[in-house]
Design a protein around this motif. Sequence first.
Motif, PDB file in Angstrom:
ATOM      1  N   ARG A 153      32.866   7.299  49.877  1.00 38.37           N
ATOM      2  CA  ARG A 153      33.073   8.512  50.666  1.00 38.37           C
ATOM      3  C   ARG A 153      34.434   9.077  50.286  1.00 38.37           C
ATOM      4  O   ARG A 153      35.381   8.333  50.069  1.00 38.37           O
ATOM      5  N   VAL A 154      34.488  10.370  50.194  1.00 39.63           N
ATOM      6  CA  VAL A 154      35.724  11.056  49.814  1.00 39.63           C
ATOM      7  C   VAL A 154      36.109  11.987  50.953  1.00 39.63           C
ATOM      8  O   VAL A 154      35.299  12.806  51.383  1.00 39.63           O
ATOM      9  N   GLU A 155      37.323  11.835  51.439  1.00 37.24           N
ATOM     10  CA  GLU A 155      37.821  12.725  52.473  1.00 37.24           C
ATOM     11  C   GLU A 155      38.482  13.921  51.817  1.00 37.24           C
ATOM     12  O   GLU A 155      39.159  13.789  50.802  1.00 37.24           O
ATOM     13  N   GLY A 156      38.260  15.088  52.388  1.00 41.25           N
ATOM     14  CA  GLY A 156      38.838  16.303  51.836  1.00 41.25           C
ATOM     15  C   GLY A 156      38.806  17.406  52.866  1.00 41.25           C
ATOM     16  O   GLY A 156      38.786  17.153  54.077  1.00 41.25           O
ATOM     17  N   LEU A 157      38.767  18.634  52.381  1.00 40.95           N
ATOM     18  CA  LEU A 157      38.738  19.807  53.242  1.00 40.95           C
ATOM     19  C   LEU A 157      37.583  20.708  52.843  1.00 40.95           C
ATOM     20  O   LEU A 157      37.232  20.807  51.668  1.00 40.95           O
ATOM     21  N   LEU A 158      37.025  21.395  53.822  1.00 37.07           N
ATOM     22  CA  LEU A 158      36.024  22.423  53.583  1.00 37.07           C
ATOM     23  C   LEU A 158      36.709  23.772  53.754  1.00 37.07           C
ATOM     24  O   LEU A 158      37.285  24.054  54.810  1.00 37.07           O
ATOM     25  N   LEU A 159      36.662  24.580  52.699  1.00 34.41           N
ATOM     26  CA  LEU A 159      37.258  25.910  52.714  1.00 34.41           C
ATOM     27  C   LEU A 159      36.153  26.951  52.755  1.00 34.41           C
ATOM     28  O   LEU A 159      35.087  26.748  52.166  1.00 34.41           O
ATOM     29  N   ARG A 160      36.411  28.060  53.410  1.00 32.01           N
ATOM     30  CA  ARG A 160      35.534  29.240  53.380  1.00 32.01           C
ATOM     31  C   ARG A 160      36.267  30.302  52.575  1.00 32.01           C
ATOM     32  O   ARG A 160      37.374  30.700  52.936  1.00 32.01           O
ATOM     33  N   VAL A 161      35.655  30.733  51.472  1.00 33.88           N
ATOM     34  CA  VAL A 161      36.294  31.710  50.593  1.00 33.88           C
ATOM     35  C   VAL A 161      35.292  32.807  50.240  1.00 33.88           C
ATOM     36  O   VAL A 161      34.077  32.598  50.296  1.00 33.88           O
ATOM     37  N   ASP A 162      35.818  33.978  49.867  1.00 36.30           N
ATOM     38  CA  ASP A 162      34.933  35.046  49.417  1.00 36.30           C
ATOM     39  C   ASP A 162      34.769  34.960  47.898  1.00 36.30           C
ATOM     40  O   ASP A 162      35.363  34.088  47.240  1.00 36.30           O
ATOM     41  N   ALA A 163      33.973  35.850  47.340  1.00 37.43           N
ATOM     42  CA  ALA A 163      33.662  35.796  45.907  1.00 37.43           C
ATOM     43  C   ALA A 163      34.918  35.949  45.045  1.00 37.43           C
ATOM     44  O   ALA A 163      35.066  35.253  44.037  1.00 37.43           O
ATOM     45  N   GLY A 164      35.820  36.841  45.423  1.00 36.73           N
ATOM     46  CA  GLY A 164      37.049  37.020  44.652  1.00 36.73           C
ATOM     47  C   GLY A 164      37.922  35.778  44.676  1.00 36.73           C
ATOM     48  O   GLY A 164      38.510  35.386  43.662  1.00 36.73           O
ATOM     49  N   GLU A 165      38.007  35.154  45.853  1.00 39.12           N
ATOM     50  CA  GLU A 165      38.804  33.925  45.971  1.00 39.12           C
ATOM     51  C   GLU A 165      38.170  32.790  45.177  1.00 39.12           C
ATOM     52  O   GLU A 165      38.872  32.023  44.508  1.00 39.12           O
ATOM     53  N   LEU A 166      36.834  32.696  45.202  1.00 42.48           N
ATOM     54  CA  LEU A 166      36.159  31.649  44.431  1.00 42.48           C
ATOM     55  C   LEU A 166      36.384  31.875  42.933  1.00 42.48           C
ATOM     56  O   LEU A 166      36.581  30.920  42.181  1.00 42.48           O
ATOM     57  N   THR A 167      36.400  33.117  42.516  1.00 41.32           N
ATOM     58  CA  THR A 167      36.685  33.422  41.106  1.00 41.32           C
ATOM     59  C   THR A 167      38.088  32.951  40.732  1.00 41.32           C
ATOM     60  O   THR A 167      38.295  32.371  39.657  1.00 41.32           O
ATOM     61  N   ARG A 168      39.065  33.162  41.614  1.00 43.46           N
ATOM     62  CA  ARG A 168      40.433  32.694  41.342  1.00 43.46           C
ATOM     63  C   ARG A 168      40.490  31.161  41.341  1.00 43.46           C
ATOM     64  O   ARG A 168      41.213  30.556  40.541  1.00 43.46           O
ATOM     65  N   LEU A 169      39.726  30.522  42.225  1.00 43.24           N
ATOM     66  CA  LEU A 169      39.669  29.055  42.236  1.00 43.24           C
ATOM     67  C   LEU A 169      39.019  28.534  40.959  1.00 43.24           C
ATOM     68  O   LEU A 169      39.462  27.531  40.392  1.00 43.24           O
ATOM     69  N   ASP A 170      37.972  29.217  40.493  1.00 41.54           N
ATOM     70  CA  ASP A 170      37.334  28.832  39.227  1.00 41.54           C
ATOM     71  C   ASP A 170      38.346  28.898  38.085  1.00 41.54           C
ATOM     72  O   ASP A 170      38.372  28.031  37.215  1.00 41.54           O
ATOM     73  N   ARG A 171      39.182  29.922  38.094  1.00 44.59           N
ATOM     74  CA  ARG A 171      40.216  30.064  37.065  1.00 44.59           C
ATOM     75  C   ARG A 171      41.198  28.897  37.137  1.00 44.59           C
ATOM     76  O   ARG A 171      41.556  28.301  36.131  1.00 44.59           O
ATOM     77  N   TYR A 172      41.638  28.575  38.343  1.00 41.48           N
ATOM     78  CA  TYR A 172      42.583  27.479  38.546  1.00 41.48           C
ATOM     79  C   TYR A 172      42.004  26.161  38.023  1.00 41.48           C
ATOM     80  O   TYR A 172      42.699  25.376  37.383  1.00 41.48           O
ATOM     81  N   GLU A 173      40.725  25.927  38.280  1.00 41.73           N
ATOM     82  CA  GLU A 173      40.085  24.679  37.851  1.00 41.73           C
ATOM     83  C   GLU A 173      39.565  24.745  36.416  1.00 41.73           C
ATOM     84  O   GLU A 173      39.030  23.784  35.909  1.00 41.73           O
ATOM     85  N   ARG A 174      39.725  25.909  35.768  1.00 43.70           N
ATOM     86  CA  ARG A 174      39.249  26.101  34.396  1.00 43.70           C
ATOM     87  C   ARG A 174      37.750  25.798  34.311  1.00 43.70           C
ATOM     88  O   ARG A 174      37.287  24.997  33.493  1.00 43.70           O
ATOM     89  N   LEU A 175      36.998  26.494  35.181  1.00 42.75           N
ATOM     90  CA  LEU A 175      35.548  26.312  35.245  1.00 42.75           C
ATOM     91  C   LEU A 175      34.918  26.509  33.868  1.00 42.75           C
ATOM     92  O   LEU A 175      35.222  27.468  33.173  1.00 42.75           O
ATOM     93  N   GLY A 176      34.046  25.590  33.499  1.00 45.59           N
ATOM     94  CA  GLY A 176      33.362  25.651  32.220  1.00 45.59           C
ATOM     95  C   GLY A 176      34.143  25.052  31.075  1.00 45.59           C
ATOM     96  O   GLY A 176      33.600  24.857  29.991  1.00 45.59           O
ATOM     97  N   ILE A 177      35.419  24.768  31.294  1.00 45.72           N
ATOM     98  CA  ILE A 177      36.260  24.170  30.262  1.00 45.72           C
ATOM     99  C   ILE A 177      36.708  22.778  30.701  1.00 45.72           C
ATOM    100  O   ILE A 177      36.531  21.801  29.977  1.00 45.72           O
ATOM    101  N   ARG A 178      37.269  22.694  31.899  1.00 45.95           N
ATOM    102  CA  ARG A 178      37.762  21.423  32.416  1.00 45.95           C
ATOM    103  C   ARG A 178      36.871  20.888  33.533  1.00 45.95           C
ATOM    104  O   ARG A 178      36.691  19.685  33.670  1.00 45.95           O
ATOM    105  N   TYR A 179      36.336  21.784  34.355  1.00 41.06           N
ATOM    106  CA  TYR A 179      35.500  21.393  35.498  1.00 41.06           C
ATOM    107  C   TYR A 179      34.212  22.195  35.518  1.00 41.06           C
ATOM    108  O   TYR A 179      34.124  23.265  34.930  1.00 41.06           O
ATOM    109  N   GLU A 180      33.235  21.654  36.233  1.00 42.17           N
ATOM    110  CA  GLU A 180      32.034  22.394  36.595  1.00 42.17           C
ATOM    111  C   GLU A 180      32.002  22.483  38.113  1.00 42.17           C
ATOM    112  O   GLU A 180      32.596  21.656  38.800  1.00 42.17           O
ATOM    113  N   ARG A 181      31.343  23.514  38.622  1.00 38.71           N
ATOM    114  CA  ARG A 181      31.205  23.671  40.073  1.00 38.71           C
ATOM    115  C   ARG A 181      29.781  23.288  40.431  1.00 38.71           C
ATOM    116  O   ARG A 181      28.832  23.845  39.886  1.00 38.71           O
ATOM    117  N   VAL A 182      29.634  22.296  41.320  1.00 36.49           N
ATOM    118  CA  VAL A 182      28.316  21.782  41.689  1.00 36.49           C
ATOM    119  C   VAL A 182      28.130  21.813  43.203  1.00 36.49           C
ATOM    120  O   VAL A 182      29.105  21.802  43.954  1.00 36.49           O
TER     121      VAL A 182
END
Length: 139
Positions: free
Chosen positions: A93-122
């Motif tokens: 089990r992994v403890e963490g946080l649940l965030l509510r974000v809009d599409a623009g914020e998720l796009t910025r988070l994808d950039r931060y995580e380098r989606l498709g290069i370093r991470y995938e979103r599942v």
Amino acid sequence: MPSARLMIALPLAATPLAVGAWLWLVLLSPWTYDRPEHLAPVAPGSHALFVYGTLRHAPVRWLVYGRTGDPEEAVLPGYRREELDLEPDPDGRVEGLLLRVDAGELTRLDRYERLGIRYERVRVTLADGRNAWTYRRLD
């Protein structure tokens, strides 16, 4: 010859500038990340995102997507944290946080995580039955 005080003050004065430049390169620069073309665009609307690493920290969230949000504590069963990733583990089990974000914020988070290069979103299911996105390391 510069004084000892000046020799100490110059690197200290340059530190905020270096940190600022690094943050700009990582979070905003058009040169450090191009969203891979094979990734689907982010759907409009609200998104739930489970975070378990640096994004648990409010200052990081503020730098990445412009606000700290109203995170809720959350648990992801069936995984364990392995350094910067989640590994399947039936007893984990992994403890963490649940965030509510809009599409623009998720796009910025994808950039931060380098989606498709370093991470995938599942999609994952949290202990309380809610579904959320999370990031997992690519091989």
